[in-house]
Design a protein around this motif. Structure first.
Motif: not given
Ligand code: FMN
Length: 192
Positions: A132-138, A175-177
């Motif tokens: 799963a991936f959260w994006s605020t792109g598009l 890698e995590r902080p």
């Molecule tokens: C509110 C929010 C919006 C995000 N939008 C984007 C995005 O538009 N593009 C992107 O590459 N990563 C975006 N991210 C980061 C990824 O969702 C992801 O957290 C990041 O790649 C690091 O991966 P991790 O969750 O395994 O640490 C966003 C994260 C958050 C919390």
């Protein structure tokens, strides 16, 4: 270590996913987990719109149209990348927040309640073997995008997209902080 912590500490975001997406029962679990998020004042600010299968790629067109309408077209390479990405994604959850209309609870707190719900969905999806991936792109922040997805432009705030599916490539370690770089102790001041 319990399996709960294996899941929690093993999660990473996975952008590139494909079918199969969650079944109805798995989606039910993911959404129930979302609504276990803390919520000051029981505002229940969560607003989620499900975009499935063949409807997913059209999300790019929504962003493209909003960019043109705003006189700020999305750059073509970004559009191409988004099309490539979403052509395979089986499920997108559009994320919205409806803060307390009476203003009893600060809107920021409702946004945090939605963020906490999204975190639970990320963890639930991971626990079920999905990426799963959260994006605020598009064009998330462009006028008209949230409304086109069904969010009320006056009372609701669109907060981006959560894409969920089966990882295309096996996710490697990340890698995590170190928490010690982010945490300090506080001590009560000595009485004077
Ligand atoms: C509110 C929010 C919006 C995000 N939008 C984007 C995005 O538009 N593009 C992107 O590459 N990563 C975006 N991210 C980061 C990824 O969702 C992801 O957290 C990041 O790649 C690091 O991966 P991790 O969750 O395994 O640490 C966003 C994260 C958050 C919390």
């Amino acid at each position: 270590m319990s399996s709960f912590f294996d899941v929690l500490l093993g999660r990473r975001s996975v952008k590139f996913v494909q079918v199969p997406g969650p079944s109805d029962d798995q989606l039910d679990l993911i959404l129930r987990a979302a609504l276990r998020a803390p919520d000051h004042g029981a505002v229940k600010p969560w607003r989620f719109v499900l975009v499935r299968g063949a409807d997913v790629p059209a999300l790019v067109d929504v962003g493209v149209r909003a960019g043109i309408a705003a006189g700020n077209p999305l750059p073509q390479p970004k559009v191409d990348n988004a099309r490539k990405w979403l052509s395979k994604v089986p499920l997108v959850i559009a994320l919205g927040c409806r803060p307390d209309p009476a203003g009893r609870i600060p809107a920021d707190e409702s946004m945090l309640a939605v963020g906490a719900a999204v975190m639970n969905m990320l963890n639930a999806a991971h626990a079920l073997g999905f990426g799963a991936f959260w994006s605020t792109g598009l064009g998330t922040y462009l006028d008209g995008v949230g409304e086109a997805l069904g969010f009320d432009p006056l009372d609701e705030r669109f907060m981006g997209y959560l894409a969920i599916g089966t990882p295309i490539d096996a996710p490697g370690p990340v890698e995590r902080p170190d928490w010690r770089d982010h945490v300090s102790d506080w001590h009560a001041p000595a009485n004077t």
